[in-house]
Design a protein around this motif. Sequence first.
Motif, PDB file in Angstrom:
ATOM      1  N   LEU A   1     -60.082 103.981  44.289  1.00 48.00           N
ATOM      2  CA  LEU A   1     -60.723 104.764  45.336  1.00 48.00           C
ATOM      3  C   LEU A   1     -59.718 105.318  46.347  1.00 48.00           C
ATOM      4  CD1 LEU A   1     -63.693 102.364  46.203  1.00 48.00           C
ATOM      5  CD2 LEU A   1     -63.705 104.247  44.561  1.00 48.00           C
ATOM      6  N   ALA A   2     -60.125 106.408  46.983  1.00 49.18           N
ATOM      7  CA  ALA A   2     -59.393 106.994  48.111  1.00 49.18           C
ATOM      8  C   ALA A   2     -60.407 107.683  48.999  1.00 49.18           C
ATOM      9  CB  ALA A   2     -58.336 107.981  47.631  1.00 49.18           C
ATOM     10  N   SER A   3     -59.995 108.000  50.209  1.00 49.18           N
ATOM     11  CA  SER A   3     -60.864 108.791  51.076  1.00 49.18           C
ATOM     12  C   SER A   3     -60.903 110.222  50.543  1.00 49.18           C
ATOM     13  CB  SER A   3     -60.326 108.782  52.507  1.00 49.18           C
ATOM     14  OG  SER A   3     -59.098 109.503  52.569  1.00 49.18           O
ATOM     15  N   PRO A   4     -61.949 110.989  50.866  1.00 44.54           N
ATOM     16  CA  PRO A   4     -61.993 112.388  50.414  1.00 44.54           C
ATOM     17  C   PRO A   4     -60.786 113.196  50.891  1.00 44.54           C
ATOM     18  CG  PRO A   4     -64.126 111.704  51.240  1.00 44.54           C
ATOM     19  CD  PRO A   4     -63.178 110.600  51.584  1.00 44.54           C
TER      20      PRO A   4
ATOM     21  N   ILE B   1     -53.139  99.675  48.941  1.00 44.32           N
ATOM     22  CA  ILE B   1     -53.796  98.674  49.775  1.00 44.32           C
ATOM     23  C   ILE B   1     -54.319  97.579  48.850  1.00 44.32           C
ATOM     24  CG2 ILE B   1     -55.559  98.265  51.522  1.00 44.32           C
ATOM     25  CD1 ILE B   1     -55.613 101.370  51.883  1.00 44.32           C
ATOM     26  N   ALA B   2     -53.944  96.344  49.131  1.00 47.86           N
ATOM     27  CA  ALA B   2     -54.258  95.258  48.212  1.00 47.86           C
ATOM     28  C   ALA B   2     -54.938  94.096  48.905  1.00 47.86           C
ATOM     29  CB  ALA B   2     -52.986  94.767  47.517  1.00 47.86           C
ATOM     30  N   TYR B   3     -55.648  93.310  48.107  1.00 49.02           N
ATOM     31  CA  TYR B   3     -56.315  92.092  48.568  1.00 49.02           C
ATOM     32  C   TYR B   3     -55.310  90.960  48.732  1.00 49.02           C
ATOM     33  CZ  TYR B   3     -59.378  87.970  48.188  1.00 49.02           C
ATOM     34  OH  TYR B   3     -60.012  86.775  48.395  1.00 49.02           O
TER      35      TYR B   3
ATOM     36  N   GLY C   1     -54.594 104.650  52.472  1.00 52.98           N
ATOM     37  CA  GLY C   1     -53.995 104.612  51.147  1.00 52.98           C
ATOM     38  C   GLY C   1     -55.070 104.517  50.079  1.00 52.98           C
ATOM     39  N   ILE C   2     -54.655 104.122  48.882  1.00 51.12           N
ATOM     40  CA  ILE C   2     -55.577 103.983  47.757  1.00 51.12           C
ATOM     41  C   ILE C   2     -55.695 102.515  47.383  1.00 51.12           C
ATOM     42  CG2 ILE C   2     -54.989 106.276  46.897  1.00 51.12           C
ATOM     43  CD1 ILE C   2     -53.301 104.924  44.730  1.00 51.12           C
ATOM     44  N   SER C   3     -56.772 102.172  46.691  1.00 45.71           N
ATOM     45  CA  SER C   3     -56.955 100.801  46.253  1.00 45.71           C
ATOM     46  C   SER C   3     -57.966 100.740  45.125  1.00 45.71           C
ATOM     47  CB  SER C   3     -57.422  99.913  47.407  1.00 45.71           C
ATOM     48  OG  SER C   3     -57.369  98.537  47.034  1.00 45.71           O
TER      49      SER C   3
END
Length: 301
Positions: A167-170, A196-198, A240-242
């Motif tokens: 996922l990422a923001s639009p 971006i990670a857990y 970021g993306i995750s």
Amino acid sequence: MVVQLSWLRTFVTVYRLGSLTKAAQRLELSQPTVTHQIRNLERTFGKELFERVPQGVVPTCAADSLIRDVQGPVDALGIVVERHFGTGPGGRPLCVGGPVELISSRVVPAVSDLVADGLRINFSFGLADDLLERLASGHYDLVLSTVRPRLRGISAVTLVDEEFAILASPELASGIPTGRIMKEGPAAVLDKYPLIAYAESLPIIRRYWLTVFGIRPTSAPSLVIPDLRGVLAAVKSSAGISVLPTYLAADALLRGEAVKLLEPEIPPINTFYLATRDGGMCHPDLTLLHSHLLMKARLWV
């Protein structure tokens, strides 16, 4: 042959905890008393039930056979005693453990009607292995586990499969050439964007990369947040993306606050299990909660 019920209760507790000392603490008895009761049961039964080892005790085959027959009735008797002689209204609450994200976003709303009707539940959060150990030792009545339990005396049924998506923001996604990801590989296209990670070890991202791309991720995380709800918040804010479970991101996807960068033909999944101790389902409240969650989980994204 005379067998006291207290001996059987002590046997079940020692079997589950694997320790005379821990059983004594749980039962609020002295360790010599617990040892004496186990020896009386062994003498009456005519077989050794536990082997003493430095770490505690290990059940024998005779104990494995006996536990299958007695733990259900012992638990049921404990419920009857609690119901009629317990200090609280309706006896003690059910103790349920699981991952904070699933419980907060799906389980709590699913059981709100039961709570309104008088069911009492205490939730706790943690990692699957720790939760299952505490289930086996009697601390929990039910555990929602991300791994299939392998512990002796624990049974599990499939609750739901969670699907993962990258996922990422639009705003961030608009600048990512998503059509090139599968052609050129994730490193060529995605490594330039913050990950971006857990956790530092990238457990969820690594699973996605291996399933979809056939390789391990090569980037270190730019941001580590040990709560998937925080990871989602960071994604929505364009940090970021995750990779996240779609049940958690469903509302954000519906509102357009996050978008999927890929739609793989076979998305990575992970299975949640409902785990209980063998014999524990004789508790009517636990049976109600168990069946209710199985029913409600059919509606989860």
